[in-house]
Design a protein around this motif. Structure first.
Motif, PDB file in Angstrom:
ATOM      1  N   VAL A  43       3.585   7.153  -9.923  1.00  0.00           N
ATOM      2  CA  VAL A  43       4.186   5.938 -10.459  1.00  0.00           C
ATOM      3  C   VAL A  43       3.835   5.837 -11.938  1.00  0.00           C
ATOM      4  O   VAL A  43       2.678   6.047 -12.332  1.00  0.00           O
ATOM      5  N   THR A  44       4.828   5.550 -12.760  1.00  0.00           N
ATOM      6  CA  THR A  44       4.631   5.404 -14.205  1.00  0.00           C
ATOM      7  C   THR A  44       5.117   4.024 -14.637  1.00  0.00           C
ATOM      8  O   THR A  44       6.261   3.658 -14.374  1.00  0.00           O
ATOM      9  N   GLU A  49       0.838  -1.195   0.000  1.00  0.00           N
ATOM     10  CA  GLU A  49       0.000   0.000   0.000  1.00  0.00           C
ATOM     11  C   GLU A  49       0.873   1.245   0.000  1.00  0.00           C
ATOM     12  O   GLU A  49       1.674   1.446   0.927  1.00  0.00           O
ATOM     13  N   CYS A  50       0.740   2.062  -1.028  1.00  0.00           N
ATOM     14  CA  CYS A  50       1.384   3.368  -1.115  1.00  0.00           C
ATOM     15  C   CYS A  50       2.906   3.253  -1.038  1.00  0.00           C
ATOM     16  O   CYS A  50       3.558   2.994  -2.048  1.00  0.00           O
ATOM     17  N   ALA A  51       3.502   3.424   0.123  1.00  0.00           N
ATOM     18  CA  ALA A  51       4.946   3.301   0.241  1.00  0.00           C
ATOM     19  C   ALA A  51       5.424   1.936  -0.233  1.00  0.00           C
ATOM     20  O   ALA A  51       6.469   1.809  -0.865  1.00  0.00           O
ATOM     21  N   GLY A  52       4.636   0.893   0.087  1.00  0.00           N
ATOM     22  CA  GLY A  52       4.985  -0.436  -0.382  1.00  0.00           C
ATOM     23  C   GLY A  52       4.992  -0.525  -1.894  1.00  0.00           C
ATOM     24  O   GLY A  52       5.836  -1.209  -2.491  1.00  0.00           O
ATOM     25  N   LEU A  53       4.044   0.165  -2.541  1.00  0.00           N
ATOM     26  CA  LEU A  53       4.014   0.223  -3.999  1.00  0.00           C
ATOM     27  C   LEU A  53       5.313   0.823  -4.529  1.00  0.00           C
ATOM     28  O   LEU A  53       5.927   0.288  -5.459  1.00  0.00           O
ATOM     29  N   ARG A  56      10.913  -0.237  -9.831  1.00  0.00           N
ATOM     30  CA  ARG A  56      12.335  -0.317 -10.192  1.00  0.00           C
ATOM     31  C   ARG A  56      13.154   0.708  -9.427  1.00  0.00           C
ATOM     32  O   ARG A  56      14.297   0.459  -9.041  1.00  0.00           O
ATOM     33  N   GLY A  57      12.575   1.912  -9.227  1.00  0.00           N
ATOM     34  CA  GLY A  57      13.332   2.942  -8.538  1.00  0.00           C
ATOM     35  C   GLY A  57      12.438   4.069  -8.084  1.00  0.00           C
ATOM     36  O   GLY A  57      11.302   4.225  -8.551  1.00  0.00           O
ATOM     37  N   VAL A  58      12.960   4.858  -7.150  1.00  0.00           N
ATOM     38  CA  VAL A  58      12.298   6.069  -6.668  1.00  0.00           C
ATOM     39  C   VAL A  58      13.259   7.231  -6.876  1.00  0.00           C
ATOM     40  O   VAL A  58      14.351   7.240  -6.292  1.00  0.00           O
ATOM     41  N   ASP A  59      12.888   8.168  -7.720  1.00  0.00           N
ATOM     42  CA  ASP A  59      13.750   9.322  -8.027  1.00  0.00           C
ATOM     43  C   ASP A  59      15.169   8.874  -8.383  1.00  0.00           C
ATOM     44  O   ASP A  59      16.159   9.469  -7.955  1.00  0.00           O
ATOM     45  N   GLY A  60      15.264   7.806  -9.171  1.00  0.00           N
ATOM     46  CA  GLY A  60      16.567   7.350  -9.636  1.00  0.00           C
ATOM     47  C   GLY A  60      17.288   6.390  -8.717  1.00  0.00           C
ATOM     48  O   GLY A  60      18.321   5.833  -9.091  1.00  0.00           O
ATOM     49  N   HIS A  61      16.777   6.155  -7.509  1.00  0.00           N
ATOM     50  CA  HIS A  61      17.402   5.214  -6.583  1.00  0.00           C
ATOM     51  C   HIS A  61      16.795   3.837  -6.773  1.00  0.00           C
ATOM     52  O   HIS A  61      15.566   3.688  -6.793  1.00  0.00           O
ATOM     53  N   PRO A  62      17.610   2.810  -6.926  1.00  0.00           N
ATOM     54  CA  PRO A  62      17.067   1.473  -7.179  1.00  0.00           C
ATOM     55  C   PRO A  62      16.273   0.962  -5.994  1.00  0.00           C
ATOM     56  O   PRO A  62      16.684   1.088  -4.847  1.00  0.00           O
ATOM     57  N   MET A  63      15.109   0.383  -6.303  1.00  0.00           N
ATOM     58  CA  MET A  63      14.285  -0.261  -5.296  1.00  0.00           C
ATOM     59  C   MET A  63      14.224  -1.764  -5.593  1.00  0.00           C
ATOM     60  O   MET A  63      15.132  -2.301  -6.200  1.00  0.00           O
ATOM     61  N   VAL A  64      13.155  -2.430  -5.228  1.00  0.00           N
ATOM     62  CA  VAL A  64      13.085  -3.883  -5.351  1.00  0.00           C
ATOM     63  C   VAL A  64      13.075  -4.329  -6.808  1.00  0.00           C
ATOM     64  O   VAL A  64      13.716  -5.318  -7.186  1.00  0.00           O
ATOM     65  N   GLY A  65      12.340  -3.623  -7.659  1.00  0.00           N
ATOM     66  CA  GLY A  65      12.309  -3.986  -9.066  1.00  0.00           C
ATOM     67  C   GLY A  65      11.341  -5.096  -9.408  1.00  0.00           C
ATOM     68  O   GLY A  65      11.419  -5.676 -10.499  1.00  0.00           O
ATOM     69  N   ALA A  66      10.398  -5.421  -8.530  1.00  0.00           N
ATOM     70  CA  ALA A  66       9.412  -6.454  -8.832  1.00  0.00           C
ATOM     71  C   ALA A  66       8.295  -5.928  -9.718  1.00  0.00           C
ATOM     72  O   ALA A  66       7.559  -6.717 -10.309  1.00  0.00           O
ATOM     73  N   LEU A  67       8.134  -4.605  -9.795  1.00  0.00           N
ATOM     74  CA  LEU A  67       7.151  -3.983 -10.672  1.00  0.00           C
ATOM     75  C   LEU A  67       7.879  -3.218 -11.767  1.00  0.00           C
ATOM     76  O   LEU A  67       8.855  -2.505 -11.491  1.00  0.00           O
ATOM     77  N   ASP A  68       7.399  -3.356 -12.976  1.00  0.00           N
ATOM     78  CA  ASP A  68       8.012  -2.662 -14.111  1.00  0.00           C
ATOM     79  C   ASP A  68       7.489  -1.232 -14.146  1.00  0.00           C
ATOM     80  O   ASP A  68       6.695  -0.844 -15.006  1.00  0.00           O
ATOM     81  N   ALA A  69       7.918  -0.424 -13.168  1.00  0.00           N
ATOM     82  CA  ALA A  69       7.418   0.941 -13.030  1.00  0.00           C
ATOM     83  C   ALA A  69       8.468   1.781 -12.308  1.00  0.00           C
ATOM     84  O   ALA A  69       9.329   1.254 -11.598  1.00  0.00           O
ATOM     85  N   GLU A  70       8.363   3.095 -12.494  1.00  0.00           N
ATOM     86  CA  GLU A  70       9.260   4.048 -11.839  1.00  0.00           C
ATOM     87  C   GLU A  70       8.427   5.016 -10.998  1.00  0.00           C
ATOM     88  O   GLU A  70       7.317   5.406 -11.399  1.00  0.00           O
TER      89      GLU A  70
END
Length: 837
Positions: free
Chosen positions: A407-408, A345-349, A354-368
């Motif tokens: 999120v895009t 939910e929200c933050a979890g999304l 893949r990333g938040v403002d250019g910082h890599p995240m989990v990458g399980a969703l094909d979205a930025e």
């Protein structure tokens, strides 16, 4: 059931509900009472403060999220074993859903729970009129009991007495008066208050707050009012009554035994502080063991994890720490793609992107994901868009949305929800990820479906990841099959060091010499926002007018209008630097004093004019606050900044006015005051003999090459400065910039830029705190950080320029000044610092 209770409300937001409610909880708990805290509405942050004050979970009461009928049972459930319950309202007393006639308002919850209301009213801008406000509040809704009033932010005993007399004339008793005290306010974040879990001083701050409320509010009267609350006929909410231990929707799932308790890993820590207590209770009632983990620090998921719940919070603020934990991100990505039942939910999304403002995240969703200036805040009535983890397509729910990110793309091949007919979020048989927050007490079927999937996942397990179960293959719509592997933390580049800048004269050192080509520039304090079109047009017009000698009359008149000054009280200059040189030459100063740490240009100007300069040093241990008593009584010139460069300290206007003496000139450099929303401590419009204020237009408006500013203040002192000024020292383009940036359009844009700077500074400050870096409290577009000796040079060698601080009197190489930039730039710095540590 018997439950003494009161509800703290206000006429509008900002009157002090959280301060009073939390203070009451802490004060009553100090008396040895068991206190239960509750928040009206969907807010997660205030309940965190309530939990600190009471030692019990903070609870929410929201008719939209759970339905009206569950509000009293949830109150009674949360208050089991309590001696008294304190409820905190939301917004104004009667403000609820737009168009809903007060539905889900504080008054609505007060009526549902039959709770007497204590109104807290900010009286800082009124006195007798407060009686009319209370009278209207008491009479507006007849079925509401307005039982008492607490006056907040009173300016003096006389002021408080006037307001109290007016209130008591309405028949509503005044239970207490709180005077202005900035020491008990909670810092703001781009979505509201800073969560209690993120405030290292949170618990310590409760003691003076409890003391203040105990001293100034009649607690016995409050308890007497609470005792008048009628008994409630409802039974306490019971999570076990809403879920089954084994779900019939998952074939082959048996009832759990004492040794068969699947683990649901719940994101916690500073980045994930938002979830309802009832969510945990429902999962536990359904036979799951809920185990928190910190995505920023824990190297792996809890052992035996069979389900994942990623709630709300601020991953965009803590992106550097989350990105650095590459081992956990890699494990999570594989687990989610392999079908680990996951609710985000929200933050979890954002974290699953893949990333938040250019910082890599989990990458399980094909979205930025990225931060935006726009706040999305609303109640929603969505329906599930497809068959998915939480239920069948078309299943309705109630939810709320609260974020400043986007999120895009906004949804995957299989959307999670339809919100007003528009698809949103990402879903699959083992996934539900979206911006929507759902209170599972109002929708226990979500908890049941999730718990059933967790147990079914255990049956499908084929191999044992440490801490997670691979539950089959990835499902369409869960994520992109081609999502990139999660990268490791960025290594420190193996490159030759970039030479440090030599110091010919520390007092003449400037941040612009540190911002070499190829370096991330965090050394220069000039805004990187594009100049507005109207300013560009004015500059071009100024260049066109340069065929004639500059005429400063229009600029002087514009500044005078902006600050309600007489024309004789204004002098336009070629930036603050020229103003300091004018001050230095204006008189044969006997004992000039500069308050440090501070911009060094005043020292340079005074020294060039032949003066011996004395320093008064503000100490880090005092937060760089100024003690006026340390300024020599016979000083005839005192120079200081507000906010001060490089500390960012914002001194109170009252402290600065106290420096004024007959025969003394006080110079206040407000070069960065336009970055402070509402400019609460500015002295530009105050007529005080001997006081002058310097302003610069170059930083906020991105025009350092134009060199323009102005001085306002004592007309006699300004006349002396004007006598030292060279003819036509301010160019025609600069004068045009003065006129443009002091108009009403510019004032509105200035406030917008200032508030944006506050949000972006919070990202930097919170990230540094996450790394354990000491940061001076700042109101400026920069922060002074204790990075440690040698770090300034190390950063320069690795591509980042920060302003060395050892050239400022009173500071050493352990400090550095860091410019506030867009979040991506701040996070790049934070990632670099993490690799160093």
């Amino acid at each position: 059931m018997r439950l003494p209770r009161v509800l703290v409300a206000a006429p509008a937001s900002g009157h002090g509900k959280t301060t009073l409610a939390t203070g009451l909880m802490a004060a009553l708990a100090r008396r040895g009472l068991e206190v239960s805290g509750h928040k009206v509405g969907p807010d997660y942050i205030d309940p965190g403060y309530h939990a600190l004050a009471t030692g019990r979970p903070g609870r929410n009461l929201d008719p939209h999220l759970t339905g009206e009928s569950l509000v009293p049972p949830l109150l009674l459930h949360g208050a089991r074993g309590a001696d008294v319950a304190v409820l905190e309202g939301v917004m104004g007393l009667f403000d609820g859903q737009i168009g809903g006639a007060g539905f889900a308002s504080t008054a609505h919850v007060a009526r549902l729970t039959r709770t007497p209301v204590v109104l807290v009213v900010d009286v800082s801008h009124a006195s007798r009129s407060i009686g009319a406000v209370v009278h209207g509040m008491a009479d507006f809704q007849p079925d509401l009991t307005l039982a008492g009033v607490v006056l907040n932010k009173a300016g003096s005993p006389r002021h408080a007495a006037e307001a109290a007399k007016a209130v008591e004339s309405t028949g509503v008793p005044v239970l207490g008066v709180l005077h202005r005290d900035d020491g008990v306010s909670a810092p703001s974040r781009h979505l509201g208050l800073v969560p209690a879990a993120e405030r290292g001083t949170g618990v310590a701050a409760l003691e003076p707050l409890a003391e203040r409320v105990s001293e100034h509010v009649d607690l016995d009267a409050v308890l007497e009012l609470a005792a008048t609350a009628p008994d409630l006929a409802d039974k306490p909410w019971d999570p076990a009554a809403h879920v089954r231990l084994a779900g019939g929707c998952a074939p082959g799932v048996d009832a759990p035994t004492g040794t068969d308790t699947p683990v649901v890993a719940v994101a916690a820590g500073r980045a994930f502080t938002f979830r309802y207590a009832e969510t945990t209770e429902l999962l536990e009632a359904a036979g799951c063991a809920v185990v928190p983990f910190d995505p920023a620090h824990d190297p792996e998921l809890p052992p035996g994890t069979r389900g994942l719940y990623l709630g709300g919070g601020f991953p965009e603020v803590h992106a550097a720490a989350l990105a650095a934990n590459a081992r956990l991100r890699a494990e999570l990505r594989q687990a989610v793609l392999d079908g680990l039942p996951t609710v985000a939910e929200c933050a979890g999304l954002l974290y699953l992107c893949r990333g938040v403002d250019g910082h890599p995240m989990v990458g399980a969703l094909d979205a930025e994901a990225r931060m935006t200036p726009r706040l999305s805040l609303a109640y929603r009535r969505p329906v599930l868009a497809s068959d998915q983890l939480l239920g069948a397509a078309g299943t309705p729910a109630t939810a709320h949305e609260f974020h400043r990110t986007t999120v895009t793309p906004v949804h995957g091949d299989r959307a999670a929800w339809r919100v007003d007919g528009t698809p949103a979020g990402f879903a699959g048989p083992t996934l539900s990820a979206s911006y929507l927050h759902v209170h599972w007490a109002g929708h226990p079927g979500h908890a049941q479906r999730f718990a059933d999937a967790v147990r079914a996942g255990d049956v499908r397990a084929t191999d044992g990841l440490p801490g997670a179960v691979r539950a089959g293959t990835s499902h369409p719509g869960t994520a992109s099959a081609g999502a990139p592997d999660v990268p490791s933390p960025e290594p420190v580049p193996d490159v030759p060091p970039v030479p440090d800048v030599p110091l010919a004269d520390p007092l003449r050192h400037h941040g612009d010499v540190e911002a070499a080509e190829g370096l991330l520039d965090l050394a220069v304090n000039v805004s990187r926002l594009p100049r507005p079109d109207w300013l560009e047009d004015a500059l071009h017009a100024g260049v066109a007018a340069s065929t004639s000698y500059p005429d400063a009359r229009a600029a002087h008149a514009a500044v005078a209008r902006r600050h309600a000054r007489d024309r004789s009280e204004v002098l336009v200059t070629a930036g603050a630097a020229e103003a300091f040189f004018l001050v230095a030459r204006a008189r044969p100063w006997r004992r000039p004093v500069v308050v440090h740490p501070q911009f060094t240009e005043p020292d340079v100007a005074l020294r060039a004019a032949g003066h011996q300069v004395e320093h008064v040093l503000c100490r880090p241990g005092d937060g760089f606050a100024l003690d006026p008593e340390r300024v020599p009584e016979d000083a005839d010139l005192v120079v200081l900044g507000n906010p001060t460069n490089p500390t960012g300290r914002l001194h109170s206007a009252a402290v600065l006015r106290s420096l004024v003496r007959p025969g003394r000139v006080v110079v206040v450099d407000e070069a960065f005051m336009d970055f402070v929303p509402d400019e609460p401590q500015t002295l530009t419009s105050q007529r005080v003999p001997g006081l002058i204020v310097l302003r610069s237009l170059t930083k906020l408006w991105s025009i350092p090459g134009i060199r323009v500013g102005y001085v306002v203040g004592d007309a006699a002192v300004l006349a002396e400065l004007a006598d030292q000024q060279a003819p036509w020292s301010v160019s025609a383009p600069a004068l045009a910039a003065v006129v443009a940036t002091t108009g009403t359009t510019a004032v509105t844009e200035q406030e917008h830029r200032a508030r944006r700077a506050v949000r972006e500074r919070r990202v930097l400050v919170d990230g540094l705190a996450e790394l354990g870096v000491a940061v001076a409290e700042s109101a400026a577009p920069f922060v002074l950080a204790g990075l440690g000796h040698g770090t300034h040079a190390w950063l320069r060698a690795h591509g980042v320029a920060v302003r060395r601080a050892d050239t400022f009197p009173g500071l050493d190489d352990g400090w550095a000044r860091i410019a506030v930039r867009e979040p991506a730039a701040s996070r790049h710095l934070l990632t670099k610092l993490r690799t160093k540590s």
